[in-house]
Design a protein around this motif. Sequence first.
Motif, short mmCIF file in Angstrom:
data_model
loop_
_atom_site.label_atom_id
_atom_site.label_comp_id
_atom_site.label_asym_id
_atom_site.label_seq_id
_atom_site.Cartn_x
_atom_site.Cartn_y
_atom_site.Cartn_z
N ASN A 8 1.23 -8.21 45.18
CA ASN A 8 2.21 -8.96 44.37
C ASN A 8 3.64 -8.48 44.54
O ASN A 8 4.58 -9.14 44.13
N HIS A 35 -6.15 -21.18 46.95
CA HIS A 35 -6.70 -19.82 46.93
C HIS A 35 -5.56 -18.79 46.89
O HIS A 35 -5.61 -17.83 46.11
N LEU A 36 -4.53 -19.02 47.72
CA LEU A 36 -3.43 -18.06 47.76
C LEU A 36 -2.67 -18.01 46.44
O LEU A 36 -2.20 -16.95 46.03
N LYS A 38 -3.90 -18.23 43.60
CA LYS A 38 -4.66 -17.39 42.66
C LYS A 38 -4.58 -15.92 43.06
O LYS A 38 -4.82 -15.04 42.26
N THR A 39 -4.30 -15.67 44.35
CA THR A 39 -4.40 -14.31 44.88
C THR A 39 -3.08 -13.54 44.86
O THR A 39 -3.07 -12.33 44.68
N THR A 40 -1.99 -14.23 45.12
CA THR A 40 -0.72 -13.51 45.27
C THR A 40 0.46 -14.31 44.70
O THR A 40 0.40 -15.53 44.58
N SER A 111 -9.04 -12.55 49.97
CA SER A 111 -8.86 -11.63 48.82
C SER A 111 -9.47 -10.26 49.12
O SER A 111 -8.87 -9.22 48.79
N ASP A 112 -10.65 -10.25 49.75
CA ASP A 112 -11.29 -8.96 50.08
C ASP A 112 -10.45 -8.20 51.11
O ASP A 112 -10.31 -6.98 51.04
N ILE A 114 -7.28 -8.39 51.47
CA ILE A 114 -6.09 -7.87 50.77
C ILE A 114 -6.43 -6.58 50.02
O ILE A 114 -5.67 -5.62 50.03
N LEU A 115 -7.63 -6.54 49.41
CA LEU A 115 -8.04 -5.32 48.70
C LEU A 115 -8.07 -4.12 49.63
O LEU A 115 -7.59 -3.04 49.29
#
Length: 331
Positions: A8, A35-36, A38-40, A111-112, A114-115
Amino acid sequence: MLNERSINDVLFSCIVPVFNEEKNIAKFLEDLRSHLKKTTNQFEIIVVDDGSSDRSKKIISSCVNSPELILLSLSRNFGKEAALTAGLECCSGDVAVMIDADFQHPIALISDMILHWENGQDMVYGVRKNRNSETFFLRKIKTAFYKMLTYSQDIAIVPNAGDFRLLDRKVIDALNSMPEKYRFMKGLYSWVGFSSTPILYEVSQREAGKKMSFISLCKLAISGITSFSTLPLRLVSMVGIIMSLIGIIYGAYILTQTLLYGNSTPGWTTLVVFMCFSGGIQLVSLGIVGEYISGIFMEVKGRPNYLVSEKIVMNQSSISLVNKEFSKKIA
Ligand code: UDP
Ligand code: MG
């Protein structure tokens, strides 16, 4: 490892190469965007239209409600490797993911990835769990190809890992600094190094449209071998030595036979077989050497990997504009 970086706090880029994906692209971009979101917090989607001859470009340009979208249109079809290179050179994110537009790469996996990046990995690469979408024959050829590449060079190319991967800015800059024209991306990812980790995924069937042709895959394989390995040249020399030794031994055998038992019956069959065999070996060897010379020829000419015909930034009132700076850079 400590969680030091957060997605973020940075700009996230998504690079999507597109060639004749009119049936997939609208839904794909919609899914990716939601999706993006929700993710960033901040992201950009760079769609590289690789000279599509169908309605792909029109469909992408009509996505005016996607302010994060950038359309980079190449002047013709340069191939996926060039499209990815164009995307990497154009993206401004601190971290980027490359993903195919045919739904074969699961969007949810971003998302995974990115983690892993937040945990300190500079490169996260998707590894296919299954290759069911490919024929048995193609699977075997690809396995043999990766084995040969890994055997013939110092860097390991991970089998079943493709272009679906997350790259940190450090890796993007390293890849962008490579001037070579013969770009075999899978080799380049391994060559640059940096901390990296795999992530497994099930590859789904292509939703619609045609796959890369077998001929295109062969061209890519040849470029992969000749730009990363000199093993074929060494093999050719070895075969040459072995053939010469066989010739010497066979000559000595014939000479001994003639001296001991007089003139033997002329061995036409042996002669013809031998000539065809050695002629074939020589032609193949010349072809292999030619591949390397053509690689040098391409590099020496110094032509750009791709040409951009236009760059459309959706949040600039969706005006079509040729990015002057970018054109200058690649001229
Ligand atoms: N692609 C491209 N240029 C090409 C061929 C393919 O940009 O010349 C894109 C294509 O639209 C897709 C991705 O690259 O988004 C992967 O292509 P494909 O599905 O044909 O390859 P495969 O899944 O067999 O590796
Ligand atoms: Mg595909």
